[in-house]
Design a protein around this motif. Structure first.
Motif, PDB file in Angstrom:
ATOM      1  N   ASP A 166       8.551   7.899   3.054  1.00  0.00           N
ATOM      2  CA  ASP A 166       7.818   8.589   3.706  1.00  0.00           C
ATOM      3  C   ASP A 166       6.656   8.659   2.890  1.00  0.00           C
ATOM      4  N   LEU A 167       6.822   8.925   1.599  1.00  0.00           N
ATOM      5  CA  LEU A 167       5.601   9.160   0.586  1.00  0.00           C
ATOM      6  C   LEU A 167       5.000   7.892   0.281  1.00  0.00           C
ATOM      7  N   VAL A 168       5.519   6.593   0.423  1.00  0.00           N
ATOM      8  CA  VAL A 168       4.815   5.281   0.203  1.00  0.00           C
ATOM      9  C   VAL A 168       4.175   5.041   1.312  1.00  0.00           C
ATOM     10  N   SER A 169       4.738   4.916   2.584  1.00  0.00           N
ATOM     11  CA  SER A 169       4.153   4.454   3.828  1.00  0.00           C
ATOM     12  C   SER A 169       3.279   5.443   4.259  1.00  0.00           C
ATOM     13  N   GLU A 170       3.229   6.603   4.045  1.00  0.00           N
ATOM     14  CA  GLU A 170       2.326   7.742   4.981  1.00  0.00           C
ATOM     15  C   GLU A 170       1.463   8.003   3.736  1.00  0.00           C
TER      16      GLU A 170
END
Length: 270
Positions: A166-170
């Protein structure tokens, strides 16, 4: 050439004191099912939270209870049973995703913080596991003590993978598709480091195991999310059902081929 008698290996192992590994061998099937379980876990968590109306707390309680029941069956099994094992992994995937989502969505914990916390907790599990058992190898999950460390480690790899994905994609605005490519490249780099640079096999496995979680989550989100969010708009129901069908097909096929069955270990071998 003589053929093995069904059950003879298990009986021989019992008579000779050999210990049977409780987890599958690491094969292509293993990695495929692992990634798909992550995707199913992500989809199931979203469905329980939004579509079923349970909310994150209700979904967490329900799935944790189901996981506890399945783990009791898993611990009582005398050897690796693919259906029970992979059901436990799928449920761990759901619970790990819900833990991460609870921290982020209900408690407002930043993804950077939750990712760091899960990494620290996982490291603590590994340190205590190694100090107690002197090995982190999944080829030797053949005692209750080792299995008691194995499943918490698996749980926090899923929670860490969800938060990191989630950190990377969002937060880094890479999008689900590009995130999946990024994590796949990272796994390939670990494989190359292991094969070409002699990176330790145990650490290679666990690093790749963590990375498959955000890979599966990112891939699942890419398929299920609306086109406006960078996805293919298949929906969580279609994506989860499709991947679950593939998992079931592979799990049903594994006992026939026995490709994931490990040989029993001698009690003196760590």
């Amino acid at each position: 050439m003589s053929q093995a008698v069904p059950g003879a290996g298990r009986a021989l192992a019992a008579r000779s004191g050999l210990r049977r590994n409780k987890v599958p061998e690491v094969t292509v099937h293993f990695w495929i099912i692992k990634v798909l379980c992550t995707t199913v876990g992500e989809s199931a968590a979203d469905l329980l939270d939004e579509k079923a109306g349970l909310g994150l707390t209700g979904a967490s309680v329900l799935m944790s209870a189901l996981l506890a029941v399945v783990l009791v069956v898993q611990f009582r099994s005398g050897a690796h049973r693919p259906g029970v094992y992979w059901l436990a992994v799928a449920l761990v995937s759901v619970v790990g995703t819900l833990i991460s989502d609870n921290l982020t969505d209900d408690m407002g914990v930043p993804l950077v913080t939750s990712t760091a916390v899960f990494a620290i907790v996982l490291a603590v599990v590994f340190v205590v596991w190694y100090r107690r058992e002197r090995t982190l190898s999944i080829h030797h999950i053949d005692t209750t003590g080792r299995e008691s460390f194995y499943w918490p480690a698996v749980l926090f790899t899923f929670a860490l993978g969800t938060a990191a994905g989630d950190l990377v994609s969002e937060r880094m605005a890479l999008g689900h598709g590009l995130s999946a490519v990024l994590f796949a490249a990272a796994i390939a780099a670990v494989a190359i480091a292991h094969c070409a640079l002699d990176l330790d096999a145990v650490w290679s496995f666990w690093i790749a195991y963590v990375l498959t979680s955000p890979l599966g989550a990112s891939f699942g989100d890419y398929l299920s999310q609306p086109t406006g969010d960078g996805g293919l708009a298949l929906g969580t129901v279609v994506t989860g059902t499709l991947f679950l069908a593939v998992i079931l097909g592979l799990v049903v096929h594994l006992p026939v081929t026995r490709r994931d069955a490990a040989e029993p270990e001698h009690p003196d071998i760590r």
